[in-house]
Design an enzyme around this catalytic site. Sequence first.
Site, PDB file in Angstrom:
ATOM      1  N   LYS A  80       0.877  -1.176   0.000  1.00 51.12           N
ATOM      2  CA  LYS A  80       0.000   0.000   0.000  1.00 51.12           C
ATOM      3  C   LYS A  80       0.910   1.221   0.000  1.00 51.12           C
ATOM      4  O   LYS A  80       2.006   1.187   0.537  1.00 51.12           O
ATOM      5  CB  LYS A  80      -0.872   0.011   1.269  1.00 51.12           C
ATOM      6  CG  LYS A  80      -2.111   0.861   1.159  1.00 51.12           C
ATOM      7  CD  LYS A  80      -3.280   0.104   0.564  1.00 51.12           C
ATOM      8  CE  LYS A  80      -4.469   0.991   0.369  1.00 51.12           C
ATOM      9  NZ  LYS A  80      -5.623   0.276  -0.193  1.00 51.12           N
ATOM     10  N   GLY A 178     -19.520   7.451  -0.200  1.00 53.33           N
ATOM     11  CA  GLY A 178     -18.550   7.726  -1.256  1.00 53.33           C
ATOM     12  C   GLY A 178     -18.758   6.766  -2.411  1.00 53.33           C
ATOM     13  O   GLY A 178     -19.874   6.297  -2.667  1.00 53.33           O
ATOM     14  N   ASN A 179     -17.665   6.456  -3.081  1.00 53.93           N
ATOM     15  CA  ASN A 179     -17.737   5.572  -4.248  1.00 53.93           C
ATOM     16  C   ASN A 179     -18.363   4.221  -3.914  1.00 53.93           C
ATOM     17  O   ASN A 179     -19.235   3.750  -4.631  1.00 53.93           O
ATOM     18  CB  ASN A 179     -16.328   5.357  -4.813  1.00 53.93           C
ATOM     19  CG  ASN A 179     -15.781   6.629  -5.430  1.00 53.93           C
ATOM     20  OD1 ASN A 179     -16.513   7.363  -6.093  1.00 53.93           O
ATOM     21  ND2 ASN A 179     -14.515   6.913  -5.192  1.00 53.93           N
TER      22      ASN A 179
HETATM   23  N1  LIG Z   1     -13.018   1.928  -3.469  1.00 51.94           N
HETATM   24  C1  LIG Z   1     -12.758   0.644  -3.279  1.00 51.94           C
HETATM   25  O1  LIG Z   1     -12.859  -0.185  -4.185  1.00 51.94           O
HETATM   26  C2  LIG Z   1     -12.360   0.154  -1.925  1.00 51.94           C
HETATM   27  C3  LIG Z   1     -12.528   0.945  -0.815  1.00 51.94           C
HETATM   28  N2  LIG Z   1     -12.188   0.464   0.431  1.00 51.94           N
HETATM   29  C4  LIG Z   1     -12.377   1.294   1.619  1.00 51.94           C
HETATM   30  O2  LIG Z   1     -13.763   1.636   1.751  1.00 51.94           O
HETATM   31  C5  LIG Z   1     -13.890   2.932   2.295  1.00 51.94           C
HETATM   32  C6  LIG Z   1     -14.698   3.803   1.355  1.00 51.94           C
HETATM   33  O3  LIG Z   1     -14.063   3.863   0.088  1.00 51.94           O
HETATM   34  P1  LIG Z   1     -14.549   4.856  -1.061  1.00 51.94           P
HETATM   35  O4  LIG Z   1     -16.038   4.834  -1.101  1.00 51.94           O
HETATM   36  O5  LIG Z   1     -13.790   4.512  -2.276  1.00 51.94           O
HETATM   37  O6  LIG Z   1     -14.049   6.248  -0.476  1.00 51.94           O
HETATM   38  P2  LIG Z   1     -14.652   7.723  -0.706  1.00 51.94           P
HETATM   39  O7  LIG Z   1     -13.597   8.663  -0.298  1.00 51.94           O
HETATM   40  O8  LIG Z   1     -15.261   7.826  -2.070  1.00 51.94           O
HETATM   41  O9  LIG Z   1     -15.875   7.793   0.334  1.00 51.94           O
HETATM   42  C7  LIG Z   1     -15.755   7.987   1.698  1.00 51.94           C
HETATM   43  C8  LIG Z   1     -16.982   8.757   2.171  1.00 51.94           C
HETATM   44  O10 LIG Z   1     -16.998   8.799   3.600  1.00 51.94           O
HETATM   45  C9  LIG Z   1     -17.394  10.084   4.006  1.00 51.94           C
HETATM   46  N3  LIG Z   1     -16.968  10.330   5.391  1.00 51.94           N
HETATM   47  C10 LIG Z   1     -15.751  10.702   5.851  1.00 51.94           C
HETATM   48  N4  LIG Z   1     -15.780  10.824   7.193  1.00 51.94           N
HETATM   49  C11 LIG Z   1     -17.032  10.483   7.592  1.00 51.94           C
HETATM   50  C12 LIG Z   1     -17.695  10.408   8.842  1.00 51.94           C
HETATM   51  N5  LIG Z   1     -17.066  10.729   9.983  1.00 51.94           N
HETATM   52  N6  LIG Z   1     -18.992  10.014   8.872  1.00 51.94           N
HETATM   53  C13 LIG Z   1     -19.648   9.726   7.733  1.00 51.94           C
HETATM   54  N7  LIG Z   1     -19.081   9.794   6.514  1.00 51.94           N
HETATM   55  C14 LIG Z   1     -17.788  10.167   6.444  1.00 51.94           C
HETATM   56  C15 LIG Z   1     -16.777  11.017   2.979  1.00 51.94           C
HETATM   57  O11 LIG Z   1     -17.428  12.274   2.966  1.00 51.94           O
HETATM   58  C16 LIG Z   1     -17.013  10.210   1.683  1.00 51.94           C
HETATM   59  O12 LIG Z   1     -18.266  10.506   1.114  1.00 51.94           O
HETATM   60  C17 LIG Z   1     -12.452   3.431   2.546  1.00 51.94           C
HETATM   61  O13 LIG Z   1     -12.092   3.113   3.880  1.00 51.94           O
HETATM   62  C18 LIG Z   1     -11.627   2.611   1.581  1.00 51.94           C
HETATM   63  O14 LIG Z   1     -10.297   2.446   2.021  1.00 51.94           O
HETATM   64  C19 LIG Z   1     -11.742  -0.808   0.589  1.00 51.94           C
HETATM   65  C20 LIG Z   1     -11.574  -1.641  -0.476  1.00 51.94           C
HETATM   66  C21 LIG Z   1     -11.816  -1.213  -1.827  1.00 51.94           C
HETATM   67  O1  LIG Z   2      -8.675  -3.111  -1.257  1.00 52.18           O
HETATM   68  C1  LIG Z   2      -7.864  -2.190  -1.294  1.00 52.18           C
HETATM   69  O2  LIG Z   2      -7.582  -1.516  -0.269  1.00 52.18           O
HETATM   70  C2  LIG Z   2      -7.207  -1.885  -2.561  1.00 52.18           C
HETATM   71  O3  LIG Z   2      -6.224  -1.196  -2.575  1.00 52.18           O
HETATM   72  C3  LIG Z   2      -7.826  -2.468  -3.790  1.00 52.18           C
HETATM   73  C4  LIG Z   2      -7.426  -1.786  -5.033  1.00 52.18           C
HETATM   74  C5  LIG Z   2      -8.169  -0.880  -5.703  1.00 52.18           C
HETATM   75  N1  LIG Z   2      -7.494  -0.481  -6.799  1.00 52.18           N
HETATM   76  C6  LIG Z   2      -6.300  -1.115  -6.844  1.00 52.18           C
HETATM   77  C7  LIG Z   2      -5.256  -1.032  -7.743  1.00 52.18           C
HETATM   78  C8  LIG Z   2      -4.126  -1.811  -7.512  1.00 52.18           C
HETATM   79  C9  LIG Z   2      -4.066  -2.639  -6.394  1.00 52.18           C
HETATM   80  C10 LIG Z   2      -5.119  -2.733  -5.510  1.00 52.18           C
HETATM   81  C11 LIG Z   2      -6.232  -1.957  -5.732  1.00 52.18           C
END
Ligand SMILES: NC(=O)C1=CN([C@@H]2O[C@H](COP(=O)(O)OP(=O)(O)OC[C@H]3O[C@@H](n4cnc5c(N)ncnc54)[C@H](O)[C@@H]3O)[C@@H](O)[C@H]2O)C=CC1
Ligand SMILES: O=C(O)C(=O)Cc1c[nH]c2ccccc12
Length: 352
Positions: A80, A178-179
């Site tokens: 990471k 979020g996403n």
């Molecule tokens: N995007 C992916 O494919 C993956 C994401 N994750 C984890 O999942 C989580 C979410 O990822 P994403 O949706 O991509 O991130 P993102 O950044 O798009 O969304 C996070 C959301 O949480 C909100 N937020 C922040 N602090 C908050 C609080 N105190 N209370 C309520 N909402 C709050 C933000 O405003 C934002 O809308 C992260 O921890 C990320 O590391 C894990 C594996 C894969």
């Molecule tokens: O599950 C996680 O925390 C990841 O980092 C997954 C992931 C999302 N996009 C990538 C691109 C390269 C390697 C891992 C990931």
Amino acid sequence: MELFKTTSAAGHEQVLFCHDQASGLKAIIAIHDSRLGAAMGATRLWPYESEAAALTDALRLSRGMTYKAACANIPMGGGKAVIIAKPEEKTCELLQAYGRFIERLNGRFITGQDINLTPQDVRQINRETQYVVGTQEKSGGPAPVTAIGVLLGMKAAAKYRFGSDSLKGLKVAVQGLGNVGQHLCEWLYKNDAKLFVSDINQAKVSKLARLYGATAVEPEEIYGLDVDIFAPCAMGAILNSQTIPMIKAGIIAGSANNQLEDEQLHGEMLTAKDILYCPDYVINSGGLINVYHELIGYNEKKAISHVHSIYDTLLELFNKANTTGMTTHEASKQLAEERIIKTQQAQMLVSA
Ligand SMILES: NC(=O)C1=CN([C@@H]2O[C@H](COP(=O)(O)OP(=O)(O)OC[C@H]3O[C@@H](n4cnc5c(N)ncnc54)[C@H](O)[C@@H]3O)[C@@H](O)[C@H]2O)C=CC1
Ligand SMILES: O=C(O)C(=O)Cc1c[nH]c2ccccc12
């Protein structure tokens, strides 16, 4: 700080501190374990309050990636990277300088988009290095697939707890829209669950309330809701000594990385409260699975079918934790270690 003591305590192989004078880039790339293959892990940009906090985050997240890959039966290692910066300090120069650091690792580390990086940012990094996956052009962003994995994890937990994997009528609280959170809400809506949502961004909350009839709650209210499932999809360390006593949900199933502030202590607190915790690196492995399939030749059907294994793996872990008395987190760590050794032995047989 005793650097080697810190970095080797959890078994890390290599940690790189990257600094580019011209762009001001400061990044830490942590390679936890590459026994099975190149280390995979997306890159997070965050304005850490200290360098020690950035290092701790990189170390914990990269170790989680090793276990994530192993539990998902992916023959790759865990890594990471974190870029220490405020989102507004992101420049093309900084991202490209970062890309050059990745390229110089010659494929030992493969990365992509995590918190505070956009698809355009990843494209900038990709200009300087080929070791980027999960771009819009290839398999699309990983988040929609991560959400599918979380939904399947919830179904496995419901099956184990209530005897049926239907989510119909179940109350689900989603923290973070979020996403991943937004896609998850769409799936939950389609599965007739009752939604409760919170985010620090009010516009996202209003949007989801309108789209899916979700009940909007304040960020600090989300823990104490009388719901069946709590889905943390925002930040890490949210399962801690302050929040766990408030939680009424019987199941915790969300996408956030590093959900347990202290893996042992808070894992045991959840078990003592009879809360079924879906280990984060098992339930959120859909994104990694999807980007891994890019490396072996992307086929959407095959990738999604692989994501479905999250359901079976979680059921196996719930049963293992129940029969051994371990926490589900401990059970998943043991499963990961067993799978690494098994895969390594199989790889040695092939190369012998
Ligand atoms: N995007 C992916 O494919 C993956 C994401 N994750 C984890 O999942 C989580 C979410 O990822 P994403 O949706 O991509 O991130 P993102 O950044 O798009 O969304 C996070 C959301 O949480 C909100 N937020 C922040 N602090 C908050 C609080 N105190 N209370 C309520 N909402 C709050 C933000 O405003 C934002 O809308 C992260 O921890 C990320 O590391 C894990 C594996 C894969
Ligand atoms: O599950 C996680 O925390 C990841 O980092 C997954 C992931 C999302 N996009 C990538 C691109 C390269 C390697 C891992 C990931």
